[in-house]
Design a protein around this motif. Structure first.
Motif, mmCIF file in Angstrom:
data_model
loop_
_atom_site.group_PDB
_atom_site.id
_atom_site.type_symbol
_atom_site.label_atom_id
_atom_site.label_comp_id
_atom_site.label_asym_id
_atom_site.label_seq_id
_atom_site.Cartn_x
_atom_site.Cartn_y
_atom_site.Cartn_z
ATOM 1 N N GLU A 439 0.828 -1.218 0.000
ATOM 2 C CA GLU A 439 0.000 0.000 0.000
ATOM 3 C C GLU A 439 0.859 1.264 0.000
ATOM 4 O O GLU A 439 0.607 2.203 -0.762
ATOM 5 N N VAL A 440 1.860 1.282 0.856
ATOM 6 C CA VAL A 440 2.713 2.476 0.949
ATOM 7 C C VAL A 440 3.443 2.706 -0.373
ATOM 8 O O VAL A 440 3.537 3.838 -0.860
ATOM 9 N N GLU A 441 3.907 1.613 -0.971
ATOM 10 C CA GLU A 441 4.632 1.760 -2.238
ATOM 11 C C GLU A 441 3.701 2.304 -3.320
ATOM 12 O O GLU A 441 4.098 3.172 -4.108
ATOM 13 N N LEU A 442 2.445 1.843 -3.329
ATOM 14 C CA LEU A 442 1.500 2.347 -4.339
ATOM 15 C C LEU A 442 1.169 3.819 -4.084
ATOM 16 O O LEU A 442 1.038 4.609 -5.027
ATOM 17 N N MET A 443 1.041 4.198 -2.812
ATOM 18 C CA MET A 443 0.826 5.622 -2.505
ATOM 19 C C MET A 443 1.993 6.455 -3.032
ATOM 20 O O MET A 443 1.809 7.520 -3.621
ATOM 21 N N ASN A 457 2.750 20.097 -0.738
ATOM 22 C CA ASN A 457 2.698 19.797 0.695
ATOM 23 C C ASN A 457 3.703 18.699 1.082
ATOM 24 O O ASN A 457 3.336 17.726 1.748
ATOM 25 N N PRO A 458 4.971 18.892 0.724
ATOM 26 C CA PRO A 458 5.948 17.842 1.018
ATOM 27 C C PRO A 458 6.091 17.607 2.519
ATOM 28 O O PRO A 458 5.961 18.536 3.321
ATOM 29 N N GLY A 459 6.320 16.366 2.863
ATOM 30 C CA GLY A 459 6.479 16.025 4.288
ATOM 31 C C GLY A 459 5.177 15.685 4.971
ATOM 32 O O GLY A 459 5.155 15.348 6.146
ATOM 33 N N LYS A 460 4.060 15.765 4.230
ATOM 34 C CA LYS A 460 2.769 15.388 4.792
ATOM 35 C C LYS A 460 2.345 14.031 4.215
ATOM 36 O O LYS A 460 2.690 13.708 3.083
ATOM 37 N N VAL A 461 1.636 13.288 4.974
ATOM 38 C CA VAL A 461 1.075 11.975 4.611
ATOM 39 C C VAL A 461 2.185 10.938 4.405
ATOM 40 O O VAL A 461 2.306 9.995 5.170
ATOM 41 N N LEU A 462 3.008 11.132 3.391
ATOM 42 C CA LEU A 462 4.067 10.148 3.075
ATOM 43 C C LEU A 462 5.426 10.671 3.510
ATOM 44 O O LEU A 462 5.686 11.859 3.475
ATOM 45 N N GLY B 187 -4.065 7.773 4.906
ATOM 46 C CA GLY B 187 -3.391 7.824 3.609
ATOM 47 C C GLY B 187 -4.362 7.794 2.446
ATOM 48 O O GLY B 187 -5.579 7.855 2.630
ATOM 49 N N TYR B 188 -3.814 7.741 1.231
ATOM 50 C CA TYR B 188 -4.657 7.766 0.038
ATOM 51 C C TYR B 188 -5.618 6.580 0.045
ATOM 52 O O TYR B 188 -5.260 5.484 0.442
ATOM 53 N N ASP B 189 -6.818 6.814 -0.435
ATOM 54 C CA ASP B 189 -7.843 5.777 -0.462
ATOM 55 C C ASP B 189 -7.672 4.950 -1.742
ATOM 56 O O ASP B 189 -8.349 5.172 -2.745
ATOM 57 N N LEU B 190 -6.760 4.001 -1.680
ATOM 58 C CA LEU B 190 -6.330 3.281 -2.890
ATOM 59 C C LEU B 190 -7.460 2.531 -3.575
ATOM 60 O O LEU B 190 -7.473 2.391 -4.797
ATOM 61 N N LYS B 191 -8.417 2.032 -2.797
ATOM 62 C CA LYS B 191 -9.472 1.220 -3.413
ATOM 63 C C LYS B 191 -10.222 1.987 -4.490
ATOM 64 O O LYS B 191 -10.706 1.403 -5.465
ATOM 65 N N GLN B 192 -10.321 3.314 -4.330
ATOM 66 C CA GLN B 192 -11.081 4.101 -5.310
ATOM 67 C C GLN B 192 -10.521 3.962 -6.721
ATOM 68 O O GLN B 192 -11.248 4.079 -7.704
ATOM 69 N N LEU B 193 -9.201 3.734 -6.819
ATOM 70 C CA LEU B 193 -8.567 3.613 -8.136
ATOM 71 C C LEU B 193 -9.173 2.489 -8.969
ATOM 72 O O LEU B 193 -9.290 2.590 -10.190
ATOM 73 N N PHE B 194 -9.513 1.382 -8.301
ATOM 74 C CA PHE B 194 -9.870 0.164 -9.029
ATOM 75 C C PHE B 194 -11.362 0.062 -9.319
ATOM 76 O O PHE B 194 -11.781 -0.706 -10.176
ATOM 77 N N ILE B 195 -12.150 0.846 -8.571
ATOM 78 C CA ILE B 195 -13.593 0.860 -8.808
ATOM 79 C C ILE B 195 -13.855 1.659 -10.084
ATOM 80 O O ILE B 195 -13.425 2.803 -10.207
#
Lengths: 462, 462
Positions: A439-443, A457-462, B187-195
């Motif tokens: 998941e992290v890699e895909l983000m 917004n670097p440094g946020k979320v990831l 984090g990013y809501d990855l599931k939305q990508l595939f729907i």
């Protein structure tokens, strides 16, 4: 960093610089994060936001998008480097259009949530997103964090209110996606990328939003229940009998209720102090609670609750909600507290609270768990107040370890370490620990695809 | 192409080859597309899907994911090259778990929609997604196309039913995202990508899905209205008075009704044939339609409808729905028809139908517009039957031009050329024409980021 070019884009009244008081833009409102910036840009149009990002993309200037700056995870403030430019959306605050027939409206990102609710109400419609900061938070921030609030049980989170988005991408190109359609399967649903991305993939400049019929005849009740699992059974039973009329179902622990009674002068618990858990619920049945009263009598007969009081007036209704909203305030009177906004499957709430409370007791005897939250959504605010005889600093020093302890319990119940507050800077470590490497890699891959120079917004979320 | 390795992954009973009858896997069910494949893989587990994609990624073998193959845009069938391997999910058809307390269940992608509805019903819950193909379509396909259907007005599209997804990415890595949470901002809501991505970004192997309280006491009525805009006003008024009880609101034009009466033996229009439009609506009020009857009397008094009949039994209810579902069938008796699944803002439905009908008349005098659909969602099935005296081929030859003519009108009303059927191969040209270059470019960037070797359902959507 050539700031003159950026100032020219927005014009004379469109920026604040180092000679201005920028504290409101660089400080998280509770004071947990203090950053620095050489420039706050206040664009007045999507074209200006586009020109800003085009320039920043070319010049590799980091940009921190900011709404009402009411977030709780530090996602909207610049870091301490002094190298990040703040883009505040507050001047883009128009309601562009309201379509009662289509049950929709289009609002700019800087529109304050309460103003948006009011615009809907003026045409007999409801915009259901509602949360404590609604008088100052902005819809762009609500969408960028996928905000929750008290009506999620019935209406879903901010994401589910979105029909379309206008977004400026990192390179300044504009997605004009303000369609007001309920069904649209024409290719990938790009707007989903930006909802909950906390400004790291682009800047939301406007949104077309879903409206609902206005609610009339609200019923509100405070109940006493024997246990959290009993509250979950009661919830299932009331959802069955009341269906969608059930709009809010909030759980309050006895210690939380006790703190409110002790410290908040204008509140009063109308029930006995005895029971271990309280439920505050609200229905929209068009009958001022008549059906709710009937269903609560049935539930009492079935042994699902031990006591109940129904609000008989709007004043009584407000008084009941005041108890719920005063929990955080009451906690302040008990010294430092460590807060955890988490979610678990609804059926697991009772077991989670028990397990996490035991873990807290073992780790820090004397610490007091103040649990409450939006049970209907599985969202628990699992707050821990310091042992009464400790200095606050000693307890606050436990923040990271306490969070890890709580999040480990959350993970055991297949929950989330962030239910409705996002990641920001506060929970980046948790994201790396509790989301899978895939998941992290895909983000990261998404971030690189949408913002190759890492200016958003670097440094946020990831 | 080394097929032996792929056959070994799924084992003896896990594939069909050239000596088998593959027609059901390579032909769109209406016969509009005929493809070819050397191999149909029938994996029985997520691990097998992962191993398949890992191999295909390394060997650059194109993969066509397939559910029930009930789609209408050619998205689930291989092309004619004979170089694309089909991966059917039909053996992955288990309900993995049902959680009545959490109002959720976890189903594998190959689970047939009707079976999933039944599993929910067995525990007193409702899975609201409902559409004509529910007896054979699979939930993985429903999610991959973001299916709509008759309950979107109240419950939203397939996307809104998803709490979490398990997805195998193009390189075989697995996202284990089967969380059953209503709030999750980690984090990013990855599931939305595939729907709604039609299998072009990865393969959905399982989903955790939202359930609702079961509905009791349905009220169903057929109404006569003077115009499409009047139907829209009636819809707004009934949403105001009935709120969420209103579950379906379907519009049927007089020509559509007339075709059904003429050709479908077991149907009967219980109203006069005079009025230009009919509305079929349904409420779930727990009172078998008593409140609906009262509101319809009020609406008649307000001049919003001219006639109405309420179903007095389940048999009468089925008979009313039979009319609605028979429109497509009735059209077949009138020769060839060109169909357009489009959406516009609800308030614009009347004007859109008028404008598009005029455009059709000008372009092809004698062609007959058969318009009907899910008006509550702005979704119009704008079908055009051939002039009675033409050979079918002559009319079918107009397909591309007719579509463009209709989509141009849709674009004028800020609508979508694909409401609920997706893009597949049928509407790729339309996607390029009617979505902006910025949107298309971003879709391509996502595709390249998630599927760098373009092995996932190539030639579909983009």
């Amino acid at each position: 960093m050539n700031l003159e070019q950026l100032k020219r884009i927005v014009g004379e009244n469109g920026w604040l610089g180092e000679s201005d008081d920028l504290s409101a833009y660089v400080t998280e409102w509770r004071g947990s994060w203090h950053g620095a910036t050489p420039l706050v840009l206040l664009p007045a149009s999507t074209a200006e936001v586009s020109a800003i990002l085009k320039h920043c993309h070319a010049e590799r200037i980091a940009v921190v998008p900011q709404g009402g700056n009411t977030g709780l995870c530090g996602g909207a403030v610049p870091d301490e480097s002094g190298q990040q430019v703040v883009v505040s959306l507050r001047r883009m605050n128009r309601i562009r259009s309201v379509s009662p027939d289509n049950f929709s409206l289009v609002a700019e990102a800087g529109c304050i949530l309460a103003n948006l609710q009011a615009a809907a109400s003026q045409v007999g419609r409801l915009f259901p997103l509602s949360l404590a900061a609604e008088g100052s938070c902005q819809i762009g921030g609500n969408l960028s964090t996928n905000a929750g609030g008290v009506n999620v049980l019935r209406y879903g989170t901010a994401r589910e209110q979105v029909l379309g988005l206008e977004v400026v991408l990192a390179d300044g190109s504009v997605i004009d996606g303000l369609r007001e359609l309920r069904k649209d399967t024409a290719g990938y649903d790009l707007k989903q990328l930006f909802i909950g991305a906390e400004g790291t993939l682009g800047i939301i400049t406007a949104a077309s939003l879903r409206l609902f019929p206005e609610v009339t005849g609200v019923g509100t009740a405070l109940l006493a229940v024997d246990s959290a699992p009993q509250a979950v059974r009661l919830l299932a039973e009331l959802r069955r009998s009341l269906g969608d009329q059930l709009q809010a179902f909030e759980l309050i622990s006895a210690p939380a209720m006790e703190l409110v009674s002790r410290h908040i002068a204008d509140t009063r618990n109308p029930l006995d102090d005895g029971p271990p858990w309280f439920v505050l619920l609200e229905t929209a049945s068009g009958d001022d609670g008549a059906m709710l009263e009937q269903e609560l009598m049935r539930a009492t007969g079935a042994g699902l609750l031990s006591d109940a009081v129904l609000a008989k007036s709007e004043a009584e209704r407000q008084a009941l909600w005041r108890i719920r909203h005063a929990v955080s305030e009451a906690q302040k009177h008990e010294g430092a507290s460590l807060k955890h906004d988490v979610s678990v499957p609804v059926g697991a709430i009772g077991d989670f609270i028990d397990a996490a409370s035991r873990a807290v007791s073992n780790y820090c005897p004397g610490a007091r768990v103040i649990a409450f939250g939006h049970v209907g959504d599985g969202n628990v605010h699992f707050n821990v107040s310091q042992p009464p005889d400790w200095p606050a600093e000693r307890f606050i020093a436990l923040r990271a370890d306490m969070a890890d302890l709580v999040y480990r319990e959350v993970a055991k119940f297949a929950g989330s370490f962030s239910a409705e507050h996002g990641v920001g800077v506060l929970k980046r470590e948790a994201l790396l620990r509790y989301r899978s490497p895939v998941e992290v890699e895909l983000m990261r891959r998404l971030k690189a695809a949408l913002d190759p120079h890492n200016i958003m917004n670097p440094g946020k979320v990831l």
